[in-house]
Design an enzyme around this catalytic site. Structure first.
Site, mmCIF file in Angstrom:
data_model
loop_
_atom_site.group_PDB
_atom_site.id
_atom_site.type_symbol
_atom_site.label_atom_id
_atom_site.label_comp_id
_atom_site.label_asym_id
_atom_site.label_seq_id
_atom_site.Cartn_x
_atom_site.Cartn_y
_atom_site.Cartn_z
ATOM 1 N N SER A 155 39.608 37.186 42.485
ATOM 2 C CA SER A 155 39.519 35.815 42.978
ATOM 3 C C SER A 155 39.960 34.861 41.882
ATOM 4 O O SER A 155 39.905 35.194 40.695
ATOM 5 C CB SER A 155 38.073 35.499 43.367
ATOM 6 N N TYR A 209 29.181 34.771 41.390
ATOM 7 C CA TYR A 209 30.420 35.221 42.043
ATOM 8 C C TYR A 209 31.552 35.257 41.024
ATOM 9 O O TYR A 209 32.269 36.259 40.924
ATOM 10 C CB TYR A 209 30.754 34.268 43.199
#
Length: 175
Positions: free
Chosen positions: A63, A76
């Protein structure tokens, strides 16, 4: 002859979003595709199997959160950065065995995860303006746009790439 004739690929998360589009694109390019959706196989085991088969390519999808700090989702971001470190280590460890390992770091992608995140905004357009506004192209990527880069990284066209971090994030990190 297709770009990936005689390739064998395993796609995790193939039930939707980027995983589904990657599986479809890989199959369209001639690869035999194994699909999983719940739980990922051991990456080291996969790399070892590729080594035993005479070579291969590992493409991990992380990501933009691995490359840029994002508010309110520090855990995250940390987990995505861990995948980046793991991929680089795999590249070093398996390069002598003709196994390449690269990592893809997408920005915002039009997936179920993005739809869930949009619920925290007053309207979907507010979410798009706030989130996609960080990207130069001012829109979410479509899953197939990410899948195309995965196909490239697996293909012989990327045969001299290993240990690379490939941001596919509409210019987010160039700002």
């Amino acid at each position: 002859m297709a770009r990936l004739d005689n390739a064998v690929t395993v796609v995790t998360g193939a039930g939707g979003g980027v995983g589904r589009q990657a599986a479809l694109r890989l199959a369209a390019e001639g690869s035999r595709v194994g699909l999983t959706d719940l739980g990922a196989s051991s990456l080291k085991e996969t790399a070892s199997l590729a080594r035993e088969a005479g070579g291969g390519s590992v493409v991990n999808v992380s990501s933009i959160g691995a490359l840029a700090a994002l508010p309110n989702i520090g855990i995250y971001c940390a987990s995505k950065a861990a995948v980046l470190g793991l991929t680089r280590s795999l590249a070093m460890e398996y390069a002598p065995h003709n196994v390449r390992a690269n990592i893809l770091c997408p920005g915002l992608v039009d997936t179920q995860m993005a739809a869930e995140h949009q619920k925290s905004f007053a309207t979907p357009q507010d979410a798009i303006d706030a989130l996609a506004g960080r990207q130069m192209l001012k829109r979410y990527a479509q899953p197939v746009e990410i899948a195309e880069v995965i196909v490239f990284l697996i293909s012989k066209e990327a045969s001299f790439m290993t240990g690379a971090t490939v941001p596919v994030e509409a210019g987010w990190t160039a700002r």
